[in-house]
Design a protein around this motif. Structure first.
Motif, short mmCIF file in Angstrom:
data_model
loop_
_atom_site.label_atom_id
_atom_site.label_comp_id
_atom_site.label_asym_id
_atom_site.label_seq_id
_atom_site.Cartn_x
_atom_site.Cartn_y
_atom_site.Cartn_z
N LEU A 1 105.47 111.34 54.09
CA LEU A 1 106.54 111.33 55.10
C LEU A 1 106.33 112.44 56.12
O LEU A 1 106.48 112.22 57.33
CB LEU A 1 107.90 111.50 54.41
CG LEU A 1 108.39 110.31 53.56
CD1 LEU A 1 109.67 110.69 52.82
CD2 LEU A 1 108.63 109.08 54.44
N ASN B 1 105.59 111.70 60.01
CA ASN B 1 106.56 112.24 60.96
C ASN B 1 105.87 113.09 62.02
O ASN B 1 106.21 113.02 63.21
CB ASN B 1 107.60 113.07 60.20
CG ASN B 1 108.63 113.67 61.14
OD1 ASN B 1 109.39 112.96 61.77
ND2 ASN B 1 108.65 115.00 61.24
N GLN C 1 113.87 109.51 57.64
CA GLN C 1 112.96 109.38 56.49
C GLN C 1 113.73 108.91 55.27
O GLN C 1 114.86 109.33 55.02
CB GLN C 1 112.30 110.73 56.19
CG GLN C 1 111.53 111.30 57.36
CD GLN C 1 110.89 112.64 57.04
OE1 GLN C 1 110.64 112.96 55.87
NE2 GLN C 1 110.62 113.44 58.07
#
Length: 396
Positions: free
Chosen positions: A24, A28, A40
């Motif tokens: 994540l 990102n 997320q």
């Protein structure tokens, strides 16, 4: 790359779903930008909650997650109105031999990426979907603006049609209301011409002449009142209605006006019941206040069903109040809402009367004195018109 925001300047929302925090964070870092908000989720359930709360431009889903995997999440998204339009990009670390890409496209994905991800490729794909989302939002915004414009145009057309209809009806009313006294005068002159042609001068004796002059005066006054009403409406709308206040006393005015209208009351089968406790003075335009009260009194006679009309006068230190109360059929709520609009007419004895300007002008005159003219009524219980005026003080 053009990444326009929507009309409210909100950031474009992106959703990334992966059960591994490091994935994540990495994704990102690749797709974030100043005009974007990246949400997320570490599970399908968490992602569903976000999907139902926000409008996302793109969802990037990891295929292999414990519990609900990416394919199951995609199927749920496609089965819900709010989320079925959101583009889905799948990400997987599994080898291509498992043929996940085929299954991903079957569930409605727009793309399928294999790990390790190429940051430039991911960034480029996300930019494309962000641009498409912004374009859709702009089209939606313009469509809404166009719809609003169309609604405004439709409303303007309806107002125009209403205005034209009212103009035509008004001209018809003016012609009708003027024709009555004019026809009477015309017939009177024809009769007199016939008497003169026959040499019948006895028809013009003192008593007959007095009656002729009285009839002529009534018809001429009717036409003058109609013309004055039309002029007052023009003055009100152009903002040049003149108010000339002076020290005015209402008790004497009410006694005089009810006396002057006693013959009209008698013709309607009614009487005035005057209830005044004493003199009430104020700083008002006497002529204009008379105009308002005469209108209220004549309306009460016209629509009062031949029953007594009660007129009351009361005052405090700050205000004077005149109530004109009839015992007619009353006024329904729909008509009450329109009663003070120009060209709205009540029905007396089953026949509309006048140009429908009297109450409109009267309320404007009351408001020009910083006062109020209101009505309260129930069907079957008559109507009460109330004029409230601040008493004011004369200038030093």
């Amino acid at each position: 790359m053009n990444t326009n925001k929507d009309s409210r300047n909100e950031p474009t929302k992106l959703l990334i779903v992966d059960d591994l925090p490091e994935n994540l964070r990495a994704l990102n870092a690749v797709i974030r930008a100043d005009d974007r908000a990246v949400y997320q989720a570490s599970s399908g359930e968490e992602a569903l909650a976000l999907l139902l709360e926000h409008d996302f431009a793109l969802a990037i889903l990891d295929v292999q997650m414990p519990g609900m995997d990416g394919f199951e999440l995609a199927e749920l998204m496609r089965g819900t109105d709010k989320t079925r339009h959101i583009p889905i990009v799948f990400v997987s670390a599994a080898g291509k031999e498992l043929n996940y890409a085929f299954k991903g496209y079957e569930t409605g994905a727009v793309d399928f990426l294999y790990k390790p991800l190429d940051p430039d490729a991911v960034r480029s794909k996300v930019n494309v979907f962000v641009d498409l989302h912004c374009q859709r939002m702009e089209i939606r915004r313009r469509s809404e603006e166009q719809q609003a414009t169309n609604n405004e145009l439709r409303a303007a057309q309806e107002e125009l049609h209403y205005a034209l209809r009212m103009r035509d009806e008004f001209m018809s009313m003016v012609a009708h209301e003027l024709r009555t006294p004019l026809n009477t005068l015309y017939l009177e002159t024809q009769m007199r011409r016939m008497q003169l042609d026959r040499g019948n001068l006895e028809a013009f004796g003192a008593e007959s002449l007095e009656k002729m002059v009285a009839r002529d005066g009534r018809q001429i006054q009717s036409m003058i009142r109609l013309i004055d009403d039309m002029l007052d409406v023009s003055r009100i709308r152009s903002g040049v209605l003149s108010i000339r206040p002076g020290w005015t006393e209402l008790q004497d005015m009410l006694q005089r006006l009810t006396s002057d209208l006693s013959h009209q009351a008698q013709a309607a089968g009614a009487v005035f019941e005057l209830d005044v406790k004493g003199p009430v003075n104020g700083w008002w335009d006497e002529f204009r206040i008379e105009q308002v009260i005469v209108n209220l009194l004549t309306n009460a006679l016209r629509y009062g069903g031949g029953k007594p009309v009660r007129v009351t006068l009361a005052a405090t230190e700050e205000h004077a109040r005149v109530d004109v109360i009839d015992q007619g059929p009353g006024i329904d709520d729909g008509l009450q809402a329109r009663l003070f609009l120009p060209y709205e007419r009540g029905v007396g004895n089953g026949v509309p009367s006048g140009l429908g300007l009297g109450l409109y002008i009267s309320r404007q005159l009351a408001e020009a004195h910083q006062g109020q003219l209101t009505v309260t009524s129930k069907l079957g219980e008559g109507a009460r018109f109330t004029l409230v005026l601040p008493r004011g003080t004369p200038p030093v």
